[in-house]
Design an enzyme around this catalytic site. Structure first.
Site: not given
Length: 556
Positions: A422-423, A466
């Site tokens: 996950d960003i 994301e």
């Protein structure tokens, strides 16, 4: 249209019409199917009548034999009325046994079932619970089923009759032990062709005598009758089932020894024994087969002559047909655009020449269409499996690959790792730099992830928004953690500015790692759940890190 039709012997149509018409006329003229059917029916009915007669004769023979044996015991009982000492009893029984070879021995039992006197040691112990003894105590002469005596090591049938004293009361029971071989010889008294045979069953479906062919085979192999009879039951025998229902069995059937036979039956011994007569279907229908063979030979001869004519015609079209067949096989094998050479069909009929020309045109069209379809299929498959923004695999393709990898790991019992990526603070990134910049950042992160995995079997996909997932087959937790750290490091090297992040001044990622050895019956979603929980833990611990799921240890 029909007015312009002309007979032209050079055309394939006319030649085939002549050949097929000739064959139909010849085969119709020589077809004696109704006659063959009638002969088969007559032969079958004749065999069924013979089987019915044999069963009837066999029943009369058995009934007479039973009556004679009962009379023998009744006569013997009449000589036992006067008081005699023990030796006299033994002498009378011994003399009777020697003069009646059907009997293995004799015995006298008291009302309590204890054997008082016996000859030939036919049985040991008491017979109180035997049904034949109980019926004799009620004043009836009774014949037992077949049973094995340990003392004589033979199968026997017991005939029991009461002995009365001067007052007419039953004082003892006389037991006559009949040699089983006498009953077997009785059942083989009638010869029914080469394969016909008769045998007995009791009313519970157990064999009392065995068929002649099994007896001869067993004798040749040296096996005992006791092992055979004790293991045989005819409860599923088609005739036994019909006999219990009181119905006749019409068609042929497979008996318990795998032979297709016709058969008939009758009950005897007051409905306690079932006589079955059978004859192989092949022997019954042998005359029918002989007639059919002659008929078929005649038909085959005529057809052969017709075939010679058709063969003569086929030589003129064999080469072009072979060329068409080879061309079809070439196209089936994927050699689209194959062309039939003109030399092979030049001397053929005009229909085949025209057909070959059409084939060549269609072959070229097929080659062009197949090439066009392949190009379109490749494009469609690539588009359907790829995420448009990141150019890595999409969620749908991930689901397919994940199930395949999970099943393979389950079969091979290999460790299977999944990384959930996950960003960090991506919503803040979008709010700060805009959605276009956010899309560019997602694309660059996906590119870094894709180029960081080393093996061709490793798989990167966009999971949503994301989030990304990486599948690492045959990878333990330590290896997965190492890959996760490399991914995190590569994203940091991008140095994408992220001023609204509370972790770093550039874009970072958090990774949850989960590793299991899938077990049979375990849900594939289990690994996803573990990775998702590990990702949540990584965020809780401050982001920009790789955290392994808390799960049972996995052996590499």
């Amino acid at each position: 249209m029909f007015g312009s039709f002309q007979i032209n012997r050079s055309t394939l149509q006319t030649r085939l019409i002549i050949a097929v018409t000739l064959l139909l006329l010849l085969t119709t003229f020589l077809s004696f199917i109704p006659t063959v059917i009638v002969i088969k029916h007559q032969r079958t009915e004749e065999a069924l009548t013979n089987l019915e007669q044999v069963v009837s004769y066999q029943k009369q023979l058995i009934d007479r034999w039973i009556t004679e044996r009962e009379y023998d015991l009744t006569y013997l009982v009449s000589s036992l009325h006067e008081p005699q000492n023990n030796q006299q009893f033994v002498d009378v029984l011994t003399t009777f046994t020697k003069s009646h070879p059907d009997f293995l021995g004799m015995a006298i039992a008291d009302p309590q079932g204890q054997i008082i006197f016996s000859t030939g040691n036919p049985i040991e112990g008491e017979v109180t619970k035997r049904s034949f003894f109980q019926q004799a105590l009620y004043g009836e002469t009774c014949i037992s089923d077949l049973f094995y005596t340990r003392t004589s090591m033979k199968y026997t049938i017991v005939i029991a009759t009461p002995i009365r004293d001067h007052e007419g009361k039953i004082s003892n029971v006389l037991l006559g032990f009949v040699n089983h071989s006498a009953l077997r010889e009785l059942m083989q008294a009638f010869k029914l062709g080469e394969t016909g045979q008769t045998y007995l069953m009791n009313n519970e479906g157990y064999l009392l005598t065995e068929p002649a062919y099994t007896y001869e085979k067993r004798e040749a192999e040296g096996s005992s009758s006791s092992s055979f009879l004790s293991s045989q039951t005819g409860k599923e025998h088609p005739l036994f089932i019909k006999a219990k229902q009181g119905e006749k069995y019409g068609p042929s059937y497979d008996n318990d020894w795998g032979r297709e036979v016709y058969g008939d039956y009758l009950w005897t011994n007051h409905g306690n024994w079932l006589i079955i007569a059978e004859m192989d279907r092949d022997e019954i229908l042998e005359p029918y087969y002989h007639y059919r063979m002659i008929t078929l030979s005649v038909v085959a001869t005529v057809l052969f002559l017709a075939f010679l004519y058709v063969l003569y015609l086929s030589k003129q079209i064999q080469a072009p047909l072979q060329s068409l067949l080879e061309g079809t096989k070439k196209i089936e094998a994927g050699e689209y655009g194959y062309q039939i050479k003109a030399e092979g069909i030049r001397r053929s009929t005009k229909e085949l020449v025209h057909l070959a020309s059409i084939f060549n045109e269609m072959s070229l069209r097929v080659a062009d269409n197949v090439q066009l379809l392949r190009e379109r299929e490749n494009k469609l498959e690539l588009l359907s499996n790829t995420d448009e923004l990141t150019c890595v695999a999409n969620r749908r393709y991930f689901n397919e690959r994940y199930e395949l990898m999970w099943n393979f790991a389950t079969r091979m019992q290999h460790p299977f790792s999944l990384l959930m990526v996950d960003i960090d603070f991506f919503k803040n990134y979008n709010d700060t730099y805009g959605h276009l910049a956010g899309d560019q950042a997602i694309h660059l992160v996906a590119h870094a992830l894709q180029h960081s995995v080393k093996r061709t079997t490793d798989f990167v996909a966009r999971y949503g928004g994301e989030e990304f997932v990486i599948l690492l087959p045959n990878t333990d937790e330590a290896g997965a953690m190492q890959v996760g750290e490399e991914l995190r490091h590569q994203v940091e090297l991008l140095q994408l500015e992220h001023s609204s992040s509370s972790v770093a001044s550039h874009v970072t990622i958090s990774i949850g790692v989960a590793t299991v050895v899938p077990q049979e019956g375990e849900l594939a979603t289990y690994l996803l759940t573990l990775a998702d929980e590990a990702l949540y833990q990584a965020k809780q611990e401050g982001r920009n890190r790789v955290v392994a799921a808390k799960s049972p240890p996995v052996l590499s």
